[in-house]
Write a protein that holds these residues in place. Structure first.
Motif, PDB file in Angstrom:
ATOM      1  N   TYR A 327       1.202 -10.166   4.226  1.00 36.42           N
ATOM      2  CA  TYR A 327       0.706  -9.827   2.889  1.00 36.42           C
ATOM      3  C   TYR A 327      -0.747 -10.255   2.731  1.00 36.42           C
ATOM      4  CZ  TYR A 327      -0.098  -9.670  -2.097  1.00 36.42           C
ATOM      5  OH  TYR A 327      -0.647  -9.387  -3.328  1.00 36.42           O
ATOM      6  N   ASP A 335      -8.469  -5.510  -0.831  1.00 37.06           N
ATOM      7  CA  ASP A 335      -9.188  -6.012  -2.001  1.00 37.06           C
ATOM      8  C   ASP A 335     -10.504  -6.711  -1.667  1.00 37.06           C
ATOM      9  OD1 ASP A 335      -6.999  -5.080  -3.333  1.00 37.06           O
ATOM     10  OD2 ASP A 335      -6.320  -7.018  -4.084  1.00 37.06           O
ATOM     11  N   GLN A 342      -4.843 -11.974  -6.575  1.00 33.01           N
ATOM     12  CA  GLN A 342      -4.059 -11.241  -5.584  1.00 33.01           C
ATOM     13  C   GLN A 342      -2.564 -11.585  -5.632  1.00 33.01           C
ATOM     14  OE1 GLN A 342      -7.515 -11.800  -4.835  1.00 33.01           O
ATOM     15  NE2 GLN A 342      -7.422  -9.592  -5.232  1.00 33.01           N
ATOM     16  N   ASP A 346       2.045  -7.397 -10.459  1.00 26.27           N
ATOM     17  CA  ASP A 346       1.747  -5.980 -10.228  1.00 26.27           C
ATOM     18  C   ASP A 346       1.015  -5.765  -8.912  1.00 26.27           C
ATOM     19  OD1 ASP A 346       2.945  -5.419 -12.620  1.00 26.27           O
ATOM     20  OD2 ASP A 346       1.079  -5.066 -13.722  1.00 26.27           O
ATOM     21  N   ARG A 347       0.161  -6.740  -8.539  1.00 27.65           N
ATOM     22  CA  ARG A 347      -0.572  -6.593  -7.275  1.00 27.65           C
ATOM     23  C   ARG A 347       0.371  -6.734  -6.091  1.00 27.65           C
ATOM     24  NH1 ARG A 347      -2.392  -4.026  -4.667  1.00 27.65           N
ATOM     25  NH2 ARG A 347      -4.151  -4.094  -3.227  1.00 27.65           N
ATOM     26  N   ALA A 349       3.532  -6.063  -5.979  1.00 30.55           N
ATOM     27  CA  ALA A 349       4.460  -4.927  -5.918  1.00 30.55           C
ATOM     28  C   ALA A 349       3.792  -3.599  -5.603  1.00 30.55           C
ATOM     29  CB  ALA A 349       5.218  -4.810  -7.238  1.00 30.55           C
ATOM     30  N   ALA A 350       2.464  -3.554  -5.629  1.00 29.97           N
ATOM     31  CA  ALA A 350       1.751  -2.282  -5.479  1.00 29.97           C
ATOM     32  C   ALA A 350       2.045  -1.618  -4.130  1.00 29.97           C
ATOM     33  CB  ALA A 350       0.255  -2.505  -5.639  1.00 29.97           C
ATOM     34  N   THR A 351       2.095  -0.306  -4.142  1.00 27.57           N
ATOM     35  CA  THR A 351       2.451   0.461  -2.946  1.00 27.57           C
ATOM     36  C   THR A 351       1.467   0.246  -1.812  1.00 27.57           C
ATOM     37  OG1 THR A 351       3.509   2.166  -4.304  1.00 27.57           O
ATOM     38  CG2 THR A 351       2.881   2.790  -2.063  1.00 27.57           C
ATOM     39  N   ASP A 352       0.162   0.198  -2.111  1.00 30.44           N
ATOM     40  CA  ASP A 352      -0.822   0.122  -1.034  1.00 30.44           C
ATOM     41  C   ASP A 352      -0.644  -1.136  -0.186  1.00 30.44           C
ATOM     42  OD1 ASP A 352      -1.720  -1.636  -3.014  1.00 30.44           O
ATOM     43  OD2 ASP A 352      -3.810  -0.966  -2.934  1.00 30.44           O
ATOM     44  N   GLN A 354       2.068  -3.139  -0.088  1.00 30.41           N
ATOM     45  CA  GLN A 354       3.402  -3.187   0.502  1.00 30.41           C
ATOM     46  C   GLN A 354       3.475  -2.306   1.758  1.00 30.41           C
ATOM     47  OE1 GLN A 354       6.217  -4.930  -0.135  1.00 30.41           O
ATOM     48  NE2 GLN A 354       5.281  -6.127  -1.785  1.00 30.41           N
TER      49      GLN A 354
END
Length: 459
Positions: A327, A335, A342, A346-347, A349-352, A354
């Motif tokens: 991660y 980022d 970070q 929401d960060r 869980a974000a698709t990009d 993950q």
């Protein structure tokens, strides 16, 4: 004399004058750094829950809570320790078989020093004592591979620091250490598998118990005098035999502790630097990454790389994210930083990120492991979809003992991490007091820390 009595003699003899100028400078930098990361966590969910519990339980107001209020010293040690631990942005010490975080002792030492109305020099001396004991026990008596947490050595260090801050005599120091060391042997499951809030609260719990042990000893309560070498003692049941000649120890070990540049587990620091070096290449594009391949030392692989302490590609919470090398590498490449932002839910869980973390492969290398802990080697390759490969090798980072923070660097981190909850004037005042703490009463610092107000404290 038993080993704990000899250790107590070392604690009792320690004086501020024993510290070198360089050690004093680094110790003050550690105080600034620890206070900064504590301030940065004031509105964290678990911290709010702990604050409410402290308020409900009460406690004689002898020691300050960072962010407002006072309570009993042991509860202050827990709360302030939880604050300094929550972001996982604190200092570290690397031994061959153990990694510890000596700044974890600040909560206990600060609470005890304020209770006694100690001077800043007395506080710094007690903190230096805790640093020395914590790091040296980590050197010679590692417990990680035996299934115990690194808070185990800290039980001795925190009790010694609290007893020193309380100015207890030698026999009571020995009893403080013996009670705490006997009672606080925590399991390594704290940091394996699916990580919980307890990852950040295990040492605060030890600090609380160690502070209480010192207060008990001050009232004549005794502990096992053969806690180290006795039948079923620490050596016999956990650590195995070891030797430290406390008559020859100094207070300089703080200079070998290291600070975090990135808000990430300590063994990830140089690997993150390597990722940021690659990201800075003008031909790099995060969206085009096919694979990340990291070669690193065995301890990093074991703890945060998917080795024996669990699958690090399952990342759902902050606690899992800041101990997942996949991660942290992924989010650094996307980022361009690994800071508290970070670890927002929401960060994480974000698709990009993950998707990116599943492209990471981490392999331990014996030749790199041989360099640890004197170096933190990392060799990173990032391959793009068109076959382009970027590679960077790093062995240390700014904050490691080969390139330590000076006051300017420490102040910049302090300002950044604490700015959400402080004004520029408040930050300047706290930094100025810490810089001259050996010339002041400890109350000058605690008054400022108690005057900071978080939303949680206000409501």
């Amino acid at each position: 004399m038993t080993q704990v009595q000899i250790l107590a003699g070392f604690v009792e003899r320690a004086r501020f004058a024993d510290l070198s100028i360089a050690a004093v400078e680094q110790l003050k930098i550690r105080v600034l750094d620890t206070i900064g990361v504590a301030l940065g966590a004031l509105d964290a969910g678990p911290i709010g829950a702990i604050r409410k519990l402290v308020a409900e339980l009460g406690g004689r107001p002898l020691s300050t809570l960072i962010g407002g209020g006072k309570t009993a010293p042991d509860r202050a040690a827990f709360f302030n320790g939880a604050l300094s631990r929550y972001l996982d942005f604190m200092d570290s010490y690397l031994a061959k078989g153990e990694t510890c975080h000596p700044s974890d002792n600040l909560g206990a030492v600060l609470a005890a020093a304020e209770m006694r109305q100690a001077t800043g020099a007395e506080f710094l001396t007690a903190l230096a004592v805790a640093y020395q004991i914590h790091t040296r026990l980590s050197d010679v008596a590692p417990v990680r591979d035996k299934g115990f947490d690194h808070t185990t050595q800290g039980a001795y260090a925190a009790a010694a620091g609290a007893a020193k801050a309380l100015a207890l005599p030698c026999d009571q120091i020995a009893n403080s250490i013996a009670i705490s060391g006997t009672a606080n042997n925590a399991l390594r499951v704290t940091r394996t598998g699916a990580l919980s809030h307890w990852k950040g609260l295990a040492y605060p719990n030890t600090a609380m118990a160690a502070t209480y042990a010192a207060l008990l000893a001050a009232r004549g309560i005794t502990g096992p005098e053969a806690v180290f070498e006795g039948n079923k003692g620490f050596m016999d049941t956990i650590a195995g035999p070891f030797e430290i000649d406390w008559s020859k120890e100094d207070l300089e070990r703080v200079r070998l502790t290291i600070l975090k540049k990135h808000n990430a587990e300590i063994h990830a620091q140089s690997a993150i630097d390597a990722a940021l070096d690659i990201r800075a290449n003008p031909h790099f594009a995060a969206i085009a990454v096919r694979a990340l391949r990291l070669k690193t030392f065995a301890v990093a692989h074991r703890i945060i790389g998917g080795g024996e302490e669990g699958n690090k590609r399952i990342v759902r919470t902050k606690e899992e994210a800041d101990h997942s090398l996949p991660y942290m590498l992924a989010v650094a490449l996307i980022d361009g930083q690994v800071q508290p932002e970070q670890y927002a839910p929401d960060r994480i869980a974000a698709t990009d990120v993950q998707q990116m973390l599943r492209k990471v492969t981490i392999m331990p290398e014996a030749r790199l492991s041989a360099l640890f802990p004197q170096r933190l080697p990392a060799e990173l390759e990032v391959e793009l979809e068109d076959g382009t490969v970027f590679s960077v090798q790093r062995e240390d980072y700014h904050g490691f003992h080969t390139s330590p923070f000076d006051w300017t660097a420490a102040r910049a981190k302090f300002d950044r991490v604490s700015r959400t909850f402080t004004t520029a004037a408040e930050r300047a005042a706290i930094a100025d007091v810490i810089a001259t703490l050996d010339e002041r009463p400890i109350a000058d610092l605690t008054e400022l820390l108690g005057a900071i107000r978080s939303h949680a404290a206000a409501t």
